[in-house]
Design an enzyme around this catalytic site. Sequence first.
Site, short mmCIF file in Angstrom:
data_model
loop_
_atom_site.label_atom_id
_atom_site.label_comp_id
_atom_site.label_asym_id
_atom_site.label_seq_id
_atom_site.Cartn_x
_atom_site.Cartn_y
_atom_site.Cartn_z
N ASP A 163 5.18 7.59 -6.15
CA ASP A 163 4.48 6.91 -5.06
C ASP A 163 5.45 5.98 -4.32
O ASP A 163 6.07 5.11 -4.92
CB ASP A 163 3.34 6.07 -5.64
CG ASP A 163 2.53 5.39 -4.55
OD1 ASP A 163 1.54 5.98 -4.11
OD2 ASP A 163 2.93 4.29 -4.11
N TYR A 215 8.27 0.23 1.92
CA TYR A 215 9.04 -0.15 0.72
C TYR A 215 10.55 -0.05 0.98
O TYR A 215 11.34 -0.57 0.20
CB TYR A 215 8.71 0.74 -0.49
CG TYR A 215 7.28 0.73 -0.97
CD1 TYR A 215 6.35 -0.19 -0.47
CD2 TYR A 215 6.86 1.62 -1.95
CE1 TYR A 215 5.04 -0.18 -0.93
CE2 TYR A 215 5.53 1.62 -2.40
CZ TYR A 215 4.63 0.73 -1.89
OH TYR A 215 3.34 0.74 -2.33
N LYS A 238 3.24 6.37 2.58
CA LYS A 238 2.25 5.66 3.39
C LYS A 238 2.85 5.27 4.73
O LYS A 238 4.02 4.88 4.80
CB LYS A 238 1.79 4.39 2.66
CG LYS A 238 1.56 4.61 1.16
CD LYS A 238 1.07 3.40 0.43
CE LYS A 238 1.07 3.66 -1.06
NZ LYS A 238 2.38 3.49 -1.71
#
Length: 272
Positions: free
Chosen positions: A46, A51, A76
């Site tokens: 993930d 990030y 995401k």
Amino acid sequence: MRGMKTLKLEENIYIPQLGFGTWELLGDDCVNGVKKALEVDYRHIDTADAYGNHKEVGKAIRESGIDRKEIFLTTKVWTTALHEQPLKNSIQRFLEELDTSYIDLLLIHWPNKEIPLEETLKAMHDLKSEGLIRSIGVSNFTQKHIEKALKTGINIVNNQVEIHPTFAQFELVEYCQSKNITVTAYSPLGRGADLEIPEVQQIAKKYSASEAQIIIAWLLSRNLIVIPKATNPQRIEENYQSLEIKLSDKDIEKINSLDKKERLIVPAWNEF
Ligand code: A2P
């Protein structure tokens, strides 16, 4: 991965219930962490654009030598890229950074009331039709956001939210699961703080397990997808071994009773 339970997202698409989270893993820590996770047998990674570690995740997957098809990869899209064109441009960049031809699950990282949800979901649906993403999901959505998303008729298969013993989210989980939306627990260890709860420590002793393993086993018992993050290689392995632990109903109840409805993650842009 052998023996790992998967949850069905849609026809022919299954997500391994335990994944490796990469929030705050940067540079070599990220490459080494993801490689270690893959060695240990995690097959679900993930990440997120925000990030700042797509390239490292891509590198670790490439260098692991494991067939891309055997790995479930979630990322995401950030709140500022939710209009159609920025979203589509972002995905092209993600694929390059991750060095892959498709993303298994693409999530809207946070809801953004300034951008029509229908526009975002339609654009994601186009990406799905083109084969660039396999499934569509959301993150940090409340029940109200999910209700709005469902009205578009586009198939949403996952909501990734903060869940751990002191923030158990029973109502939201029940709602999502009743709509066939799987739920992923992020910050499953309460960012490490829930490991200090005396009741969790007592249960851990009883099973000769670690506190982290007990919490992960509890989340798995709720049919949640769990993505613990760890930098330390022993912890990466230890967390994977949670799959072996089956808690008694009584112990599950004990952990259920620790809910304080206390969120840890409340950024300025939240819509909770
Ligand atoms: P580290 O990254 O230094 O290995 P959460 O997933 O809830 O955000 O929690 C992540 C935090 O919990 C990190 O600080 C991580 O440490 C720590 N952590 C992860 N796994 C374990 C474990 N098995 N035992 C103790 N701490 C852990």
